[in-house]
Design a protein around this motif. Sequence first.
Motif, mmCIF file in Angstrom:
data_model
loop_
_atom_site.group_PDB
_atom_site.id
_atom_site.type_symbol
_atom_site.label_atom_id
_atom_site.label_comp_id
_atom_site.label_asym_id
_atom_site.label_seq_id
_atom_site.Cartn_x
_atom_site.Cartn_y
_atom_site.Cartn_z
ATOM 1 N N GLN A 176 7.666 -5.065 8.588
ATOM 2 C CA GLN A 176 8.094 -3.835 9.258
ATOM 3 C C GLN A 176 9.550 -3.539 8.894
ATOM 4 O OE1 GLN A 176 7.209 -3.782 13.411
ATOM 5 N NE2 GLN A 176 7.740 -1.618 13.676
ATOM 6 N N TYR A 177 9.804 -2.303 8.527
ATOM 7 C CA TYR A 177 11.150 -1.901 8.146
ATOM 8 C C TYR A 177 12.081 -1.885 9.364
ATOM 9 C CZ TYR A 177 9.962 -0.440 3.384
ATOM 10 O OH TYR A 177 9.582 -0.417 2.061
ATOM 11 N N MET A 226 18.398 1.198 0.263
ATOM 12 C CA MET A 226 18.139 -0.219 0.520
ATOM 13 C C MET A 226 17.815 -0.388 1.994
ATOM 14 S SD MET A 226 18.569 -1.603 -2.454
ATOM 15 C CE MET A 226 18.452 -3.306 -1.891
ATOM 16 N N MET A 227 16.665 -1.003 2.268
ATOM 17 C CA MET A 227 16.249 -1.159 3.666
ATOM 18 C C MET A 227 15.649 -2.552 3.866
ATOM 19 S SD MET A 227 13.825 1.382 5.970
ATOM 20 C CE MET A 227 14.972 2.760 5.727
ATOM 21 N N PRO A 228 16.063 -3.249 4.939
ATOM 22 C CA PRO A 228 15.510 -4.579 5.202
ATOM 23 C C PRO A 228 14.101 -4.496 5.774
ATOM 24 C CG PRO A 228 17.090 -3.988 6.904
ATOM 25 C CD PRO A 228 17.122 -2.880 5.891
ATOM 26 N N LEU A 229 13.279 -5.432 5.339
ATOM 27 C CA LEU A 229 11.899 -5.526 5.808
ATOM 28 C C LEU A 229 11.722 -6.867 6.514
ATOM 29 C CD1 LEU A 229 8.984 -4.110 5.480
ATOM 30 C CD2 LEU A 229 8.637 -5.809 3.676
ATOM 31 N N GLN A 230 11.352 -6.822 7.790
ATOM 32 C CA GLN A 230 11.058 -8.050 8.518
ATOM 33 C C GLN A 230 9.663 -8.523 8.130
ATOM 34 O OE1 GLN A 230 12.833 -10.088 11.002
ATOM 35 N NE2 GLN A 230 11.135 -11.307 10.224
ATOM 36 N N LEU A 231 9.611 -9.641 7.402
ATOM 37 C CA LEU A 231 8.333 -10.114 6.895
ATOM 38 C C LEU A 231 7.408 -10.531 8.030
ATOM 39 C CD1 LEU A 231 9.552 -12.227 3.844
ATOM 40 C CD2 LEU A 231 8.459 -9.967 3.796
ATOM 41 N N ALA A 232 6.166 -10.113 7.951
ATOM 42 C CA ALA A 232 5.178 -10.464 8.972
ATOM 43 C C ALA A 232 4.843 -11.949 8.883
ATOM 44 C CB ALA A 232 3.918 -9.620 8.777
ATOM 45 N N GLY A 233 4.868 -12.616 10.023
ATOM 46 C CA GLY A 233 4.518 -14.029 10.074
ATOM 47 C C GLY A 233 5.616 -14.962 9.637
ATOM 48 N N ARG A 234 6.788 -14.429 9.318
ATOM 49 C CA ARG A 234 7.895 -15.274 8.863
ATOM 50 C C ARG A 234 9.207 -14.777 9.453
ATOM 51 N NH1 ARG A 234 8.567 -16.292 2.815
ATOM 52 N NH2 ARG A 234 9.983 -17.802 3.757
ATOM 53 N N ASP A 235 10.090 -15.692 9.759
ATOM 54 C CA ASP A 235 11.404 -15.342 10.278
ATOM 55 C C ASP A 235 12.359 -15.150 9.106
ATOM 56 O OD1 ASP A 235 13.516 -14.840 11.945
ATOM 57 O OD2 ASP A 235 13.969 -16.963 12.321
ATOM 58 N N LYS A 258 10.832 9.493 5.033
ATOM 59 C CA LYS A 258 9.872 9.002 6.024
ATOM 60 C C LYS A 258 9.788 7.482 5.938
ATOM 61 C CE LYS A 258 7.031 13.165 5.513
ATOM 62 N NZ LYS A 258 5.682 13.690 5.127
ATOM 63 N N THR A 259 9.880 6.824 7.101
ATOM 64 C CA THR A 259 9.790 5.374 7.161
ATOM 65 C C THR A 259 8.640 4.971 8.072
ATOM 66 O OG1 THR A 259 12.172 5.121 6.825
ATOM 67 C CG2 THR A 259 11.003 3.254 7.774
ATOM 68 N N PRO A 260 7.727 4.123 7.599
ATOM 69 C CA PRO A 260 6.615 3.697 8.464
ATOM 70 C C PRO A 260 7.131 3.010 9.726
ATOM 71 C CG PRO A 260 6.257 3.034 6.177
ATOM 72 C CD PRO A 260 7.662 3.521 6.259
ATOM 73 N N SER A 261 6.547 3.363 10.850
ATOM 74 C CA SER A 261 6.959 2.764 12.122
ATOM 75 C C SER A 261 6.165 1.500 12.442
ATOM 76 C CB SER A 261 6.782 3.775 13.264
ATOM 77 O OG SER A 261 5.427 4.210 13.337
ATOM 78 N N LYS A 262 5.109 1.257 11.689
ATOM 79 C CA LYS A 262 4.281 0.079 11.896
ATOM 80 C C LYS A 262 4.398 -0.855 10.692
ATOM 81 C CE LYS A 262 0.941 2.676 14.713
ATOM 82 N NZ LYS A 262 -0.498 3.057 14.875
#
Length: 261
Positions: free
Chosen positions: A78-79, A109-118, A142-146
Amino acid sequence: MNNLFTALIARRIVATVSAFLVVAIACTAGIWQLNRAESKIALAANLLARQQLPILSANISPLTLEDATERRMIARGQYIPEAAIWLDNRPRPIPPAGSNTSQSGFYLMMPLQLAGRDEILWVNRGWAPRNNENRESLPPVKTPSKVATIEGIVFAHPGKVYALGEGQAVIDAGKPRIEQNFDLRAEGKLRAWAQSPFILREVDTGIDDGLLREWAPLTTGVDRHYAYAFQWFALAVCGFLFWLITGLRQYRRQDMNGDQG
């Protein structure tokens, strides 16, 4: 033969040394341009070969830059749009058809919080044009909210531009972060994030989010290097011919004067 040697070299030391310097410098510059072209071709071939390897997943296990660089990768997460960084003074990777001018804009440049990982993975989402009248008026994106799945290619950084007086980044929630360059390590220290040691440059998958992802190939500019090399070698030939012709003319004048005498 001795008279010819004297006319060409012995009596023209300054001209001979000058001609030698011109030829040496021009040949060196021409060889450097050829080497630059060959380096770009080799880099492009290496990149193509690495992209043929199996696609990596950023969500399975930690990867080093050496293992992942220039490889294809899929990341699910998730962004975090509030932490986005807009890299300024970036020309459009591929100018539109029929245009010879370079349009200036941003890399997002945008950070992505990886799913299942810190862990945070920084993504170069693409290019957008800049508002020339108001630098802080950012293009609509447009940035995905999910949770989203991102596909791209791994690089060490998004590319650098020359900048004066770059200092420590300051986070101001009221203003967008517009920077000249991106420092992955500095961002990790600034936000105390656990980050992947590379960035992911997103490829074009047909998503309409207001960003362009038509990335220029690494061989861009090879023809220009060849053209510059030709010009340098032509200068070397012209310098040598000028030295030779003027020397022969001087020799002929001396020979004619000797016959008349």
